[in-house]
Structure formats: C-alpha cells, structure tokens
Design a protein around this motif. Structure first.
Motif, PDB file in Angstrom:
ATOM      1  N   LEU A   1     -15.138  31.439 -38.960  1.00 40.51           N
ATOM      2  CA  LEU A   1     -14.792  30.440 -37.958  1.00 40.51           C
ATOM      3  C   LEU A   1     -13.493  29.710 -38.310  1.00 40.51           C
ATOM      4  CD1 LEU A   1     -15.727  28.468 -35.583  1.00 40.51           C
ATOM      5  CD2 LEU A   1     -16.947  27.205 -37.351  1.00 40.51           C
ATOM      6  N   LYS A   2     -13.196  29.593 -39.608  1.00 34.75           N
ATOM      7  CA  LYS A   2     -12.022  28.843 -40.056  1.00 34.75           C
ATOM      8  C   LYS A   2     -10.706  29.544 -39.721  1.00 34.75           C
ATOM      9  CE  LYS A   2     -14.594  25.651 -41.948  1.00 34.75           C
ATOM     10  NZ  LYS A   2     -14.680  24.300 -41.351  1.00 34.75           N
ATOM     11  N   HIS A   3     -10.776  30.785 -39.238  1.00 34.06           N
ATOM     12  CA  HIS A   3      -9.561  31.494 -38.841  1.00 34.06           C
ATOM     13  C   HIS A   3      -8.844  30.716 -37.743  1.00 34.06           C
ATOM     14  CE1 HIS A   3      -7.183  35.246 -38.722  1.00 34.06           C
ATOM     15  NE2 HIS A   3      -7.045  34.971 -37.432  1.00 34.06           N
ATOM     16  N   ARG A   4      -9.610  30.250 -36.750  1.00 38.24           N
ATOM     17  CA  ARG A   4      -9.012  29.470 -35.660  1.00 38.24           C
ATOM     18  C   ARG A   4      -8.383  28.185 -36.191  1.00 38.24           C
ATOM     19  NH1 ARG A   4     -11.033  31.190 -30.494  1.00 38.24           N
ATOM     20  NH2 ARG A   4     -12.905  32.488 -30.672  1.00 38.24           N
ATOM     21  N   MET A   5      -9.099  27.498 -37.087  1.00 39.30           N
ATOM     22  CA  MET A   5      -8.581  26.240 -37.596  1.00 39.30           C
ATOM     23  C   MET A   5      -7.336  26.445 -38.438  1.00 39.30           C
ATOM     24  SD  MET A   5     -10.445  23.182 -39.696  1.00 39.30           S
ATOM     25  CE  MET A   5     -10.483  24.008 -41.271  1.00 39.30           C
ATOM     26  N   ALA A   6      -7.342  27.473 -39.292  1.00 36.91           N
ATOM     27  CA  ALA A   6      -6.182  27.733 -40.135  1.00 36.91           C
ATOM     28  C   ALA A   6      -4.953  28.033 -39.277  1.00 36.91           C
ATOM     29  CB  ALA A   6      -6.464  28.887 -41.085  1.00 36.91           C
TER      30      ALA A   6
END
Length: 392
Positions: free
Chosen positions: A62-67
């Motif tokens: 999920l952190k791909h979007r945030m990064a």
C-alpha cells in the motif's frame, strides 16, 4: 538604488525534475487500479466483503502510492534535485517503496528502520539499492533520519509522518478511494457502508476520508488500531474536542512500539486527521495474526499482519450489520505481501517466543463466526444475531 536581479535558474536541474515527474506519472498509470477480491461470506447474509489488494504494486505494498506521492510533493516543492540523498524513517514497507522510487529516479536512499523490522523487508530495501541504518539507543528512528539528512551536504528527510496527508491528493481521480468506487460500481452494493483501514502515518485514512466528503458519499471510515498504539486512545480521549486542534503537546503517548508492523504509533503523528474518521476499533495483536492466516486460507493470498488487523475489524462490523438485519458491502485493504513475514508472523515459534501471543482462540472465533453468524471474541460478550438472517 539600482534594480538587482538574482537568478538561480538551473536548466540541468529543471530538466531532471521534468524527467523525474514523467517517470512518476508513468508509474502511476501502470499501477493505479490494483485488483479487488471478494472474501467468501454466506450468501444468505446479503453482505459482501471486498479486499482491495494493494500488495501487487511494484514495490509490494500500500505504501507504493504514498511513496510516489511523497516524491511528487518533494519534487514539486523544490526539495529534491538530481544530487539529493533521500533519508526516511520507517518500520519497513514505506522504506521499501521509497527505495524503489529512489532507484527509479537515480537517487541515493537511506532508510532508518527499527531493529525489529523483518529481515525480509531490510533485504528488499537493499535490493532496490537503498542503505539500511538503525537508530541509536533511544530507538527514535525519526530523530536519527533527520540527523543524518541534516549532516549530509545535500540530504533530504522525507518525513512521511508529517507530510503524508498533504502529499496525497484526495481530489485526484486516480487516488485509492476513487479506484475502489470505480471497481465495485457493478456490484450489488456499489456504495459500501464502510471502508476499513489501519493507520501508520494517517495518510491513507486522510485521503479516503477527504475523498468521501469531496464526492458527497455516505460511506463511513473505520480505522483499526493495534495494541500499544496511541491513535485509538487519543481518538477516544479527545472525543468532543475540536478534532482539527489536536494532537496537543500534552497528548497521551504510549511509549511502546507496535507489534503489528506497518500500523500503530507510540504517539499521534501530524499527518493523522481524526476528523475524517467515523469509528475506531482497537484490535488485539493475536487477533491480527489469526485473521491474516484466515485470509490466506480464504483467498490463497498471503498478506502481512496489518491486513489481518483490517480483516478482524471488517468482520466485527459485518457481525453488527448481520445482527441488525442490515445488508450492504464493506471494503478493506490488503496492505502488503506476506512473503515479507515468513520468518516472523507466519512462524508459529516466533509468534510464541518473541511476541508471546497465542492466535488460536481468535482463529476459533473467526471460524465460528463464518460458520454460524455469531460473533464471540475471547474475553468478550457475544454480539447477538437475529433469529432470521438478513435476506433469509
């Protein structure tokens, strides 16, 4: 006095930023719509549970979007140029994703992670060319990352815990919430009653909650929180106070690290937006581990422990809907790949000896609910079920 002109324009750096943004936009186009799976529930309940699989992003979570949002924000704000060395504090998944984007943009990257971060996650950071560092004796990963960035001649501390909520664009038609509604538009209950997610920085929660208000939807946001985290107790403690005015300096701090990697914090972070949250559920850590294994059996997808936290919360809500005779749908997030936790959360000996937890009673509770429709978690009173099932 004569006119003075100072020009700092650097064609090389501006061209590099333009190319960096092209690469970020291309990545977003390739990976915007991740799959949505349906978790099997008894048909007679009239309730559907959808699992949005964010683990299939190129960096695996999920952190791909945030990064990507953090890099976009830093590039457009002028904080990153081709010579920047990026530093971040993370329990693992954000660092993996930021390392991925650093490699994509040709930047140096260093992650400061807790010593407890799984070996698999640390190796993933290194596989994308990132360096892994650990904090000092106080265990403060944010302080250490900020120090390293300040001491570096061209360092930048990404600081996910401060900038996550402002880096995400909740009005964009490709954000996480927007893709969920597009993907379940043809289902029998296309507007879910609830979206269930955890909070690490609060960026994902803030994006979903803002999007729901922006698009005038009635879907509610439930945030699930593990033991030792400060989000839940502070949310309860500050109920009735203007939620845009806290966290306050005197907020209650647990002083303990979360045992569920990826979510939960010992203090409320600046990017956490309590006003967009409709409900919070405090989830026992053993329940999170039991639920992640239930999901593996039900969908044949191995996810991490924070996904288990989401599933426990989603099933708890579904139990209430069933007891009230209410039909509809619930959406939860699959946060990251379970292969990152084979030596830890999927290892019975590690769970028993390191975490000193016993997931078995909670697994029994979930299995019992799915077979009977009656919710009864260890140490708590049962949630009643009507004599006639909804839709039956």
């Amino acid at each position: 006095m004569t006119t003075r002109i100072v020009d700092h324009f650097d064609r090389r750096k501006r061209d590099w930023v333009a190319e960096a943004m092209r690469r970020l936009h291309a990545d977003a186009t390739r990976s915007a719509d991740t799959h949505v799976f349906q978790f099997p529930l008894p048909a007679q309940w009239g309730i559907d549970l959808y699992v949005k699989d964010e683990s299939v992003h190129p960096s695996g979570s999920l952190k791909h979007r945030m990064a990507r949002a953090l890099y976009t924000h830093a590039l457009c704000t002028g904080w990153i140029d081709p010579d920047t060395h990026v530093f971040e504090a993370s329990s693992g998944s954000t660092a993996v994703s930021e390392a991925y984007f650093a490699k994509l943009l040709g930047l140096k990257f260093t992650a400061v992670v807790p010593k407890s971060t799984s070996t698999e996650k640390q190796e993933l950071i290194k596989s994308f060319g990132g360096e892994v560092r650990h904090p000092g004796e106080d265990g403060d990963i944010e302080k250490e990352a900020a120090r390293l960035a300040a001491e570096h001649p061209n360092g930048h501390f990404m600081d996910q815990f401060t900038y996550a909520e402002r880096a995400y664009d909740y009005r964009d038609d490709h954000n996480l919430a927007a893709t969920i509604f597009r993907q379940i538009a043809e289902e029998r209950h296309p507007e879910p009653k609830w979206i269930v997610t955890g909070a690490g920085t609060g960026g994902t929660t803030g994006t979903i909650g803002r999007y729901l208000r922006y698009t005038r939807r009635q879907t509610r946001v439930c945030v699930v929180d593990p033991e030792n985290s400060a989000f839940f107790p502070n949310w309860v403690r500050n109920e009735g106070r203007p939620k845009h005015r806290w966290p306050k300096p005197d907020q209650w701090i647990t002083g303990k690290p979360s045992r569920i990697e990826g979510i939960g914090r010992p203090a409320v972070e600046p990017s956490f937006l309590p006003a967009v949250i409709d409900r919070m559920i405090s989830v026992p850590d053993a329940a999170s581990i039991a639920a992640m294994r239930v999901l593996l059996d039900a969908l044949r997808h191995r996810a991490g422990p924070s996904t288990g936290t989401n599933l426990w919360g989603a099933l708890r809500i579904i139990a209430e809907m069933l007891a009230d005779g209410e039909q509809g749908s619930v959406v939860m997030l699959m946060c990251d790949q379970g292969e990152r936790y084979l030596s830890s959360y999927y290892n019975d000996a590690w769970v028993r000896d390191t975490l000193r937890l016993d997931p078995a009673p909670y697994r029994t509770a979930i299995d019992g609910f799915l077979s009977t429709g009656r919710w009864h978690e260890p140490g708590a009173a049962a949630v009643p079920r009507p004599s006639q099932p909804a839709g039956g």
